[in-house]
Design a protein around this motif. Structure first.
Motif, PDB file in Angstrom:
ATOM      1  N   UNK A 212      40.076  48.935  39.218  1.00  0.00           N
ATOM      2  CA  UNK A 212      38.925  48.639  38.356  1.00  0.00           C
ATOM      3  C   UNK A 212      37.669  48.319  39.160  1.00  0.00           C
ATOM      4  N   UNK A 213      37.816  48.261  40.489  1.00  0.00           N
ATOM      5  CA  UNK A 213      36.654  48.010  41.332  1.00  0.00           C
ATOM      6  C   UNK A 213      36.189  46.576  41.327  1.00  0.00           C
ATOM      7  N   UNK A 214      37.135  45.631  41.161  1.00  0.00           N
ATOM      8  CA  UNK A 214      36.795  44.208  41.149  1.00  0.00           C
ATOM      9  C   UNK A 214      37.186  43.562  42.468  1.00  0.00           C
ATOM     10  N   UNK A 215      36.321  42.676  42.975  1.00  0.00           N
ATOM     11  CA  UNK A 215      36.618  41.978  44.218  1.00  0.00           C
ATOM     12  C   UNK A 215      37.151  40.569  43.964  1.00  0.00           C
ATOM     13  N   UNK A 216      36.887  40.020  42.785  1.00  0.00           N
ATOM     14  CA  UNK A 216      37.328  38.671  42.453  1.00  0.00           C
ATOM     15  C   UNK A 216      37.949  38.662  41.062  1.00  0.00           C
ATOM     16  N   UNK A 217      38.643  37.579  40.750  1.00  0.00           N
ATOM     17  CA  UNK A 217      39.252  37.456  39.426  1.00  0.00           C
ATOM     18  C   UNK A 217      38.180  37.326  38.346  1.00  0.00           C
TER      19      UNK A 217
END
Length: 236
Positions: A212-217
């Motif tokens: 999803x291209x997320x670096x953090x929660x």
């Protein structure tokens, strides 16, 4: 029919807010809670589409109610192969904040509210906001502080079709993991729910974040709501 639960600590007469909402085509008030704890229980029991948190609940009790309603316990129904994450979506929370109360406004959004209006909103604005929140659209009052408006705009920068493409790239198990992450649960809690090792959950979370291209929660939670996987959308 959009089902609304109202949380406020003063009586709303039949010709007041509840009466106004119920008179609207397609809207009905399913309950009125006087305390945060009561609202949490009624939200579980009544299954409203939208929970409206009144402007008098701007303290810790209101924020805790928003947090518990917007991020309920893990949706056990997802264990059924016949149900999808959307079937277990929590209600959308629409919070009314005193004009200029930036601290509460930010707190409500962080707690999981997907709609934010000032407590001076007109009945027409309130009805429109309830309909938007029930449809999974984020709502922010034009009177909200500029810093909040800019923050929401940044969170909404990714195009919807791109978010949906990424969402469709997740496996059913990865969607379940994302639902749990977006509901605020730890890897240990997810492992217990899915009956798998915490290390396996960590692997799933890593794959989800990459897809999803997320670096953090926090970014993963935002994606879950904005893609429509959870109501929000969230915020959402």
């Amino acid at each position: 029919m959009v089902r609304v639960l109202v949380l406020d600590n003063f009586f709303l007469p039949p010709d007041g807010l509840c009466g106004r909402l119920t008179a609207e085509p397609g809207l009905t008030v399913v309950g009125q809670a006087a305390t945060g704890a009561e609202a949490i229980g009624m939200s579980t029991a009544l299954g409203p589409d939208v929970v409206l948190v009144g402007g008098r609940f701007t303290g810790g009790a209101g924020l805790e109610a928003i947090r518990r309603i917007a991020r309920p316990p893990l949706p056990r129904v997802l264990a059924s192969p016949h149900l999808t994450p959307q079937d277990a979506r929590p209600p959308g929370v629409l919070a009314l904040a005193p004009a200029g109360d930036r601290e509460y406004a930010l707190g409500a959004l962080r707690a999981g509210a997907v709609g934010l209006l000032t407590d001076g909103a007109t009945p027409e604005e309130l009805v429109a906001a309830i309909r938007d929140v029930s449809a999974g659209r984020a709502v922010l009052s034009p009177a909200a502080p500029r810093a909040i408006i800019e923050a929401v705009r940044r969170l909404s920068a990714v195009r919807l079709d791109d978010r949906l493409t990424r969402l469709h790239g997740l496996t059913p198990r990865e969607r379940d993991v994302l639902v749990a992450v977006a509901s605020g649960h730890s890897n240990a809690e997810i492992a217990d729910w899915l009956s798998i090792a915490p290390s396996t959950v960590k692997t799933h979370v890593g794959r989800v974040m990459h897809k999803i291209g997320a670096r953090t929660r926090v970014q993963a939670v935002t994606f879950a709501y904005e893609s429509g996987l959870l109501r929000a959308a969230a915020c959402g």
